[in-house]
Design an enzyme around this catalytic site. Structure first.
Site, mmCIF file in Angstrom:
data_model
loop_
_atom_site.group_PDB
_atom_site.id
_atom_site.type_symbol
_atom_site.label_atom_id
_atom_site.label_comp_id
_atom_site.label_asym_id
_atom_site.label_seq_id
_atom_site.Cartn_x
_atom_site.Cartn_y
_atom_site.Cartn_z
ATOM 1 N N GLU A 261 0.823 -1.205 0.000
ATOM 2 C CA GLU A 261 0.000 0.000 0.000
ATOM 3 C C GLU A 261 0.862 1.261 0.000
ATOM 4 O OE1 GLU A 261 -2.166 -3.001 2.757
ATOM 5 O OE2 GLU A 261 -0.148 -2.641 1.967
ATOM 6 N N CYS B 274 -2.557 -3.815 7.182
ATOM 7 C CA CYS B 274 -2.181 -3.973 8.583
ATOM 8 C C CYS B 274 -2.572 -2.730 9.381
ATOM 9 C CB CYS B 274 -0.683 -4.237 8.715
ATOM 10 S SG CYS B 274 0.364 -2.884 8.139
ATOM 11 N N THR C 28 15.440 -42.904 -7.675
ATOM 12 C CA THR C 28 16.067 -41.625 -7.336
ATOM 13 C C THR C 28 17.585 -41.679 -7.350
ATOM 14 O OG1 THR C 28 16.086 -42.118 -4.967
ATOM 15 C CG2 THR C 28 14.113 -41.064 -5.859
ATOM 16 N N ALA C 29 18.163 -42.864 -7.323
ATOM 17 C CA ALA C 29 19.612 -43.028 -7.326
ATOM 18 C C ALA C 29 19.936 -44.468 -7.694
ATOM 19 C CB ALA C 29 20.202 -42.697 -5.954
ATOM 20 N N ALA D 171 21.942 -48.072 -7.200
ATOM 21 C CA ALA D 171 22.141 -48.851 -5.983
ATOM 22 C C ALA D 171 23.365 -48.386 -5.205
ATOM 23 C CB ALA D 171 22.270 -50.334 -6.328
ATOM 24 N N ARG E 198 20.997 -20.176 -5.666
ATOM 25 C CA ARG E 198 22.182 -19.822 -6.440
ATOM 26 C C ARG E 198 21.880 -18.847 -7.568
ATOM 27 N NH1 ARG E 198 22.732 -25.901 -6.545
ATOM 28 N NH2 ARG E 198 23.518 -26.380 -4.472
ATOM 29 N N GLU F 22 13.897 -31.657 0.858
ATOM 30 C CA GLU F 22 14.781 -32.261 -0.145
ATOM 31 C C GLU F 22 15.574 -33.345 0.566
ATOM 32 O OE1 GLU F 22 16.992 -29.961 -2.943
ATOM 33 O OE2 GLU F 22 15.814 -28.150 -2.587
ATOM 34 N N THR G 95 14.018 -42.235 3.323
ATOM 35 C CA THR G 95 13.620 -42.457 4.714
ATOM 36 C C THR G 95 12.870 -41.261 5.284
ATOM 37 O OG1 THR G 95 15.491 -43.949 5.084
ATOM 38 C CG2 THR G 95 14.441 -43.007 7.028
ATOM 39 N N LEU G 96 13.466 -40.073 5.205
ATOM 40 C CA LEU G 96 12.807 -38.891 5.755
ATOM 41 C C LEU G 96 11.588 -38.509 4.927
ATOM 42 C CD1 LEU G 96 12.629 -36.624 7.788
ATOM 43 C CD2 LEU G 96 14.334 -35.344 6.465
#
Length: 366
Positions: free
Chosen positions: A54, A77, A163-164, A166, A209, A297, A301-302
């Site tokens: 504003e 506000c 994702t990767a 082995a 970055r 990211e 597991t997480l």
């Protein structure tokens, strides 16, 4: 509402998006001032601690603001924070009408801004494009209403869901365009969360970055590491970078706390849960720190633990045109899923090409 109200509010929402990566912990807000001949001033909240939308619009309009209509994506506000109340500025400028997309869920405002404007004789209309305004600030709205941030889980996978390899090799599954797109996700996030396994395997930077849209150095999200046994190395790359690193742990070992804090981390204890830490308690602590949006990211597991706990609000999955084979690693570790009725259902909300890859955005259906 008048015929042109949608047009001007749409413009205000467009302006608000310009602050997508710079306003946290504040909401993204846009404002358009309209006089008899059309738009006379416009602005958006550009950086936290700097003038609100504003104020920027009023500065552009000058004396022409008297008698104008202000279109604002969030209730102005009415309290003193790092900047003065926007309600007072609108009243002093002589604005005649204010159209608001959504009321502010912040208890310090929550209808009081509208009340102050009306008490000053200003006509106020509220609710125009409210859903679109809320979509701009999902984390801010969630935190104000519940105390918790929104969690967005980012993953990259092959066509066969890996994702990767082995061996753990994962650079790079996706192409340059997808990796640039991830920078946009990081830039809008207040915090980037990962697990200690990812830190030990990849030593990630978890930073933005690219410069902000106005050329300034980027605002760096807080880095969050989930580390139940406090295995975080003091030599971790992220500890040498600008910005804050929080390490959540269940370990009370004072020596390790001191080493990491000397290296630049802030170590925080939370209660333990089966298999690790109480992840809901972690998110509550982050909400208490004014964190609106968390970008997860992490490894299987997480990511799986957060998904099973019902703590993931959105999945952003980048799918690359490769097949990596049955021995490669999967997206989520989800123990206990044995029957079709136990599967996790998703709602696909967006699907688009990003370079040679595809980006799938989805919401878990609870």
């Amino acid at each position: 509402m008048k015929a042109d109200d949608h047009l001007y509010m749409t413009r205000a929402l467009q302006l608000a998006r310009r602050g997508l990566s710079t306003t946290t912990p504040n909401p993204r807000v846009g404002c358009v001032l309209v006089g008899a001949g059309g738009i006379i001033g416009e602005g958006w909240h550009e950086w936290a601690g700097e003038p609100h939308a504003e104020i920027n619009a009023l500065q552009g309009a000058g004396d022409a603001a008297a008698g104008a209509t202000a279109y604002v994506t969030l209730e102005p506000c009415c309290h003193h924070g790092r900047t003065p109340p926007c309600t007072d500025a609108l009243i002093e400028a002589g604005v005649e009408r204010v159209v608001i997309a959504m009321e502010d869920p912040n208890p310090r405002v929550a209808g009081q801004g509208i009340g102050r404007l009306r008490a000053a004789g200003i006509r106020v209309d509220s609710g125009l494009l409210a859903d679109q305004a809320e979509e701009l600030n999902p984390g801010f709205v969630r935190r104000m209403r519940t105390g918790y941030p929104v969690v967005r889980c980012k993953l990259a996978m092959s066509v066969d869901g890996r994702t990767a390899m082995a061996s753990g090799e994962s650079k790079w599954i996706t192409g340059d365009s997808a990796r640039r797109d991830v920078q946009s996700l990081r830039a809008r996030s207040c915090a980037i969360m990962t697990g200690i396994g990812t830190v030990l395997a990849d030593d990630p930077s978890l930073n933005v970055r690219r410069p902000a849209s106005d050329g300034r150095p980027p605002r760096q999200p807080v880095r969050v590491v989930i580390d139940p046994e406090l295995r975080m190395p003091a030599s971790a790359r992220m500890l040498s970078l600008p910005g804050k690193t929080l390490v959540f742990t269940g370990s009370d070992e004072p020596g390790r706390h001191a080493v990491l804090q000397d290296a630049g981390a802030r170590v925080l204890n939370v209660s333990r849960a089966t298999g690790g830490l109480d992840l809901r308690a972690v998110l509550k602590r982050l909400g208490d720190m004014d964190i609106n949006e968390v970008l997860l990211e992490a490894g299987a597991t997480l990511s799986g633990g957060m998904l099973q706990a019902g703590l993931v609000d959105e999945l952003v999955i980048y799918m690359a045109p490769y097949i990596m084979g049955a021995g490669a690693r999967g997206l989520f570790q989800l123990p206990g899923l044995e029957r079709m009725e136990q599967r996790v259902s998703l709602e696909i909300i967006d699907l688009r090409a990003v370079g040679s890859d595809w980006r799938i955005s989805a919401r878990p259906l609870v």
